[in-house]
Design a protein around this motif. Structure first.
Motif: not given
Length: 517
Positions: A187, A191, A195, A333-339, A341
């Motif tokens: 993950t 991310s 990013s 953006r990083f937090k959205k992709i991370f959560t 995935d």
């Protein structure tokens, strides 16, 4: 013979009337007694010890007897045996080659430490034989521990998330548990690839390569670290397959940013230092990746139960990755992709097993990491497990040749119906679960397996299920460490090792290290 006489002047040669010395007779200067002398002072020394003990002196160095030579300056047989066994344990535990016993330097070290200048190291054959014996003893100990285990020996199969491993796990009659640390690092990789941090990370990699590939630059960096009062440390290059390496690269560049700026400015190199804006972005990324490092190391522990910690740890990460009004766009953006995935990977794992393990851990049995509806489902699953265990232990009805006697109507009424027995069993299970729920939670640092061991009498029906679920490792990190150890053992100079010997070395290294801890 002394110039002034014999034995320190205690005996003098007899003087003749013509003034010459008679070398065949001597006289004691203390008692004036005369003795014959035939080039041996043994009788004279005996006279001193017998008649004048206070005047007796050492006769100087003499040749040692065979018994004295064997005892003085030589290590005993027991000590030699102890040294040999210590060498065997050292070679096995630290995966040293057996040929090290032919090293002259090691022999000189042991000679200097023992004071025995004649000590010789044991032969390679002796070491190999002792290694086989040690492996047999340790294996017997491990086997005896496995025999004492009351639960099933194998309950789950842990692998990484590779497609071939997942497909193979489906063919086996075990529950599949994907490595949660591997899932988390995948993950992080996804991310980072999508990013706004990638440009700053690319510059970091160029800076690290500039200093790692040049000894002169590395030496300048050490000088700058000493000048700024920092710890001397090399920079770290991140590798996609090396967990948390990106975080470590960022942290070291942040700690040495002043020294790096000075060196790159003086060299007028094509490699430029990060701008203040890029350093700020890296600081934000460090704050995002630090909880991931903590969770990875937490789940990768070998000395405590980690399966039941997966859901609370992931819940902690989801709380940290919640968007905030103060976050920049690239952080959001990083937090959205991370959560997104991580949620997909979590849902595709063996979530039911993890939930039950969390419920049976007295540290997290309140299930605050789950919603209320999920909590009810988990306890219902535990209830069904207890019911199935009860049904499995009930003796099956066996038909006999003799017909059963007819029951009277009165006895049928008194015995009741099968439904009532089932209701009583369900009430007993509910009482068992309520008793466990009423227990106080334990501290995060305590071992849940030890807790169940001490309270097995009060929770006899639930304890076997708890041991089964809590004994499942959350990650394959311990196995990966053994694979890495095997890679260090099988090198260019040790390419002829047989598979059996590699197996012995790896197992002994792991068993002996665990015993010390």
């Amino acid at each position: 013979m002394d110039e002034g006489g014999l034995l320190g002047g205690k005996f003098l040669f007899k003087k003749l009337p013509d003034g010459l010395l008679d070398k065949t007779r001597v006289r004691c200067t203390i008692c004036k007694a005369e003795f014959k002398y035939h080039r041996s002072s043994s009788s004279l020394a005996y006279h001193l010890r017998a008649k004048h003990p206070t005047e007796s002196t050492s006769t100087g160095p003499r040749q040692s007897t065979l018994q004295e030579y064997g005892a003085c300056g030589r290590i005993t047989k027991n000590v030699r045996e102890k040294v040999t066994n210590s060498l065997v344990v050292w070679i096995a535990k630290n995966c040293r080659p057996v040929s090290i016993v032919e090293d002259d330097g090691l022999r000189e070290v042991i000679r200097a430490a023992s004071g025995d200048e004649c000590y010789n190291l044991p032969s390679r054959g002796t070491i190999v034989s002792r290694l086989h014996t040690l492996y047999g003893d340790q294996r017997a100990q491990q086997s005896s521990k496995l025999v004492q285990v009351r639960n099933d020996k194998v309950t789950t199969l842990g692998t990484d998330s590779a497609r071939n491993m997942v497909a193979a796990a489906r063919l086996l009659p075990f529950e599949h548990m994907p490595c949660m640390a591997h899932i988390l690092q995948r993950t992080v990789t996804v991310s980072l690839n999508d990013s706004a941090f990638e440009r700053a990370l690319a510059k970091c990699r160029k800076i690290v390569g500039h200093f790692k590939h040049s000894p002169a630059n590395a030496q300048e960096l050490k000088a700058q670290q000493a000048a700024h009062g920092h710890q001397t440390e090399p920079l770290v290059q991140d590798v996609p397959t090396r967990w948390n390496s990106t975080l470590e690269m960022i942290k070291r560049i942040q700690r040495n940013k002043f020294g790096l700026t000075t060196i790159l400015t003086q060299q007028n190199s094509k490699v430029t230092m990060l701008t203040d804006q890029e350093l700020d972005r890296l600081q934000k990324l460090e704050e995002l990746l630090e909880p991931c490092r903590y969770v990875t190391e937490l789940l990768g522990g070998e000395r405590y139960v980690s399966c039941s910690m997966v859901l609370p740890a992931l819940c902690h990460l989801f709380r940290i990755m919640e968007p905030s009004d103060d976050d920049p766009v690239y952080v959001l953006r990083f937090k959205k992709i991370f959560t997104t995935d991580l949620a997909q990977r979590r849902d595709s794992s063996n979530l039911t097993w993890l939930k039950i393990a969390t419920a049976l851990d007295p540290r997290f049995k309140d299930l605050k990491c789950l919603s209320k509806d999920e909590r009810r489902e988990v306890w219902a699953s535990v209830h069904d497990l207890l019911m199935s265990e009860t049904d499995a232990h009930q003796p099956s009805a066996q038909t006999t040749e003799e017909p059963s006697p007819k029951k009277s109507k009165m006895s049928i009424c008194l015995l009741g119906s099968p439904d009532s027995d089932k209701e009583e069993e369900e009430d007993a299970i509910d009482c068992c679960l309520n008793l466990y729920k009423a227990e106080p939670k334990i501290d995060i640092g305590e071992c849940p397996l030890q807790w169940w061991l001490k309270r097995e009498g009060a929770h006899a029906r639930l304890a076997p299920i708890a041991r089964k679920y809590l004994s499942t490792p959350a990650t394959t990190v311990p196995c990966e460490r053994l694979f890495s150890l095997s890679g260090h053992i099988i090198q260019k100079k040790r390419a002829s090792l047989s598979s059996d010997n590699v197996n012995r070395i790896v197992c002994l290294s792991n068993w002996l290290s665990a015993k010390k801890d």
